[in-house]
Write a protein that holds these residues in place. Structure first.
Motif, PDB file in Angstrom:
ATOM      1  N   GLU A 183      11.308  -2.655  -2.309  1.00 23.45           N
ATOM      2  CA  GLU A 183      10.155  -2.799  -3.193  1.00 23.45           C
ATOM      3  C   GLU A 183      10.375  -3.831  -4.291  1.00 23.45           C
ATOM      4  OE1 GLU A 183       9.284   0.978  -4.913  1.00 23.45           O
ATOM      5  OE2 GLU A 183      11.334   1.311  -5.606  1.00 23.45           O
ATOM      6  N   ARG A 189       0.854  -1.189   0.000  1.00 20.16           N
ATOM      7  CA  ARG A 189       0.000   0.000   0.000  1.00 20.16           C
ATOM      8  C   ARG A 189       0.885   1.232   0.000  1.00 20.16           C
ATOM      9  NH1 ARG A 189      -3.703  -0.600   4.927  1.00 20.16           N
ATOM     10  NH2 ARG A 189      -3.714  -2.730   4.177  1.00 20.16           N
ATOM     11  N   THR A 190       0.512   2.223  -0.792  1.00 20.50           N
ATOM     12  CA  THR A 190       1.325   3.441  -0.856  1.00 20.50           C
ATOM     13  C   THR A 190       0.678   4.647  -0.188  1.00 20.50           C
ATOM     14  OG1 THR A 190       0.469   3.820  -3.082  1.00 20.50           O
ATOM     15  CG2 THR A 190       2.618   2.768  -2.899  1.00 20.50           C
ATOM     16  N   GLY A 219       6.479   2.496   0.914  1.00 21.73           N
ATOM     17  CA  GLY A 219       5.160   1.933   1.173  1.00 21.73           C
ATOM     18  C   GLY A 219       5.154   1.091   2.429  1.00 21.73           C
TER      19      GLY A 219
END
Length: 199
Positions: free
Chosen positions: A120, A45-46, A150
């Protein structure tokens, strides 16, 4: 700082779900790549809920209540993540008198902890192994240079297995992945229209 965990057995058929990308569209080749081999950046989730390490625990609780989030990232002045606070942990500390909470800070709760992070580009398989090895359900995700990119939670992995994308609740704007002062004026939660008192 990352931590290596032991390898797991090969994933079963359920781990071959298609994973929507951050914008909701399937990433290239998502139908052929098993979920556990996808990048963490495709599942995380960002829209982050973060707080500066120098903010008080009262501010932390207010931010968790107003956003409805379960996890709160604590960020240092240089932009690095100092750790993740869980809603239950903050609620337990907030049982103390409010006057003492105004002198306790987010950075104090995570001080002395080892902040385990993911990159990431790490595969989701590694993220699951790291969560299991550290007995946690949320890990900060960093980009090149160590900047916060994130947050990956166990719930995000489950949503990806179900073929659902991770999205912010309606009406919430993405928070900047850097320390920022939390000031009065946040909109109240929309489900009840009020902010719960500190327990």
């Amino acid at each position: 700082m990352t931590m290596h965990a032991p390898a797991r057995d090969a994933p079963g058929p359920a781990a071959r779900a298609e994973v929507p990308g951050p914008g909701g569209e399937p990433p290239p080749g998502a139908g052929t790549v098993p979920l556990l081999d996808r990048r963490v950046g495709d599942v995380m989730r960002t829209p982050l809920v973060a707080v500066a390490a120098g903010e008080t625990l009262l501010v932390c609780w207010e931010l968790l209540e107003r956003t409805g989030e379960r996890h709160l990232l604590v960020v240092l002045p240089d932009g690095r993540c100092a750790g993740v606070l869980d809603r239950a942990e903050v609620a337990a500390v907030c049982a103390a008198p409010a006057v003492t909470l105004s002198r306790r800070y987010a950075g104090g709760l995570v001080r002395g902890r080892r902040c385990v992070v993911l990159h990431e580009r790490d595969p989701v398989r590694r993220a699951v192994d790291v969560m299991d090895a550290n007995d946690c359900d949320a890990l900060p995700v960093v980009a090149d240079g160590g900047t916060l990119a994130g947050l990956l939670t166990a719930a995000d992995v489950v949503r990806a297995l179900a073929g659902r994308r991770t999205a912010a609740p309606p009406g919430r704007a993405p928070a900047p992945p850097a320390p920022y002062p939390v000031l009065p004026g946040l909109a109240p939660r929309r489900d009840t229209g009020r902010v719960s008192p500190v327990p």
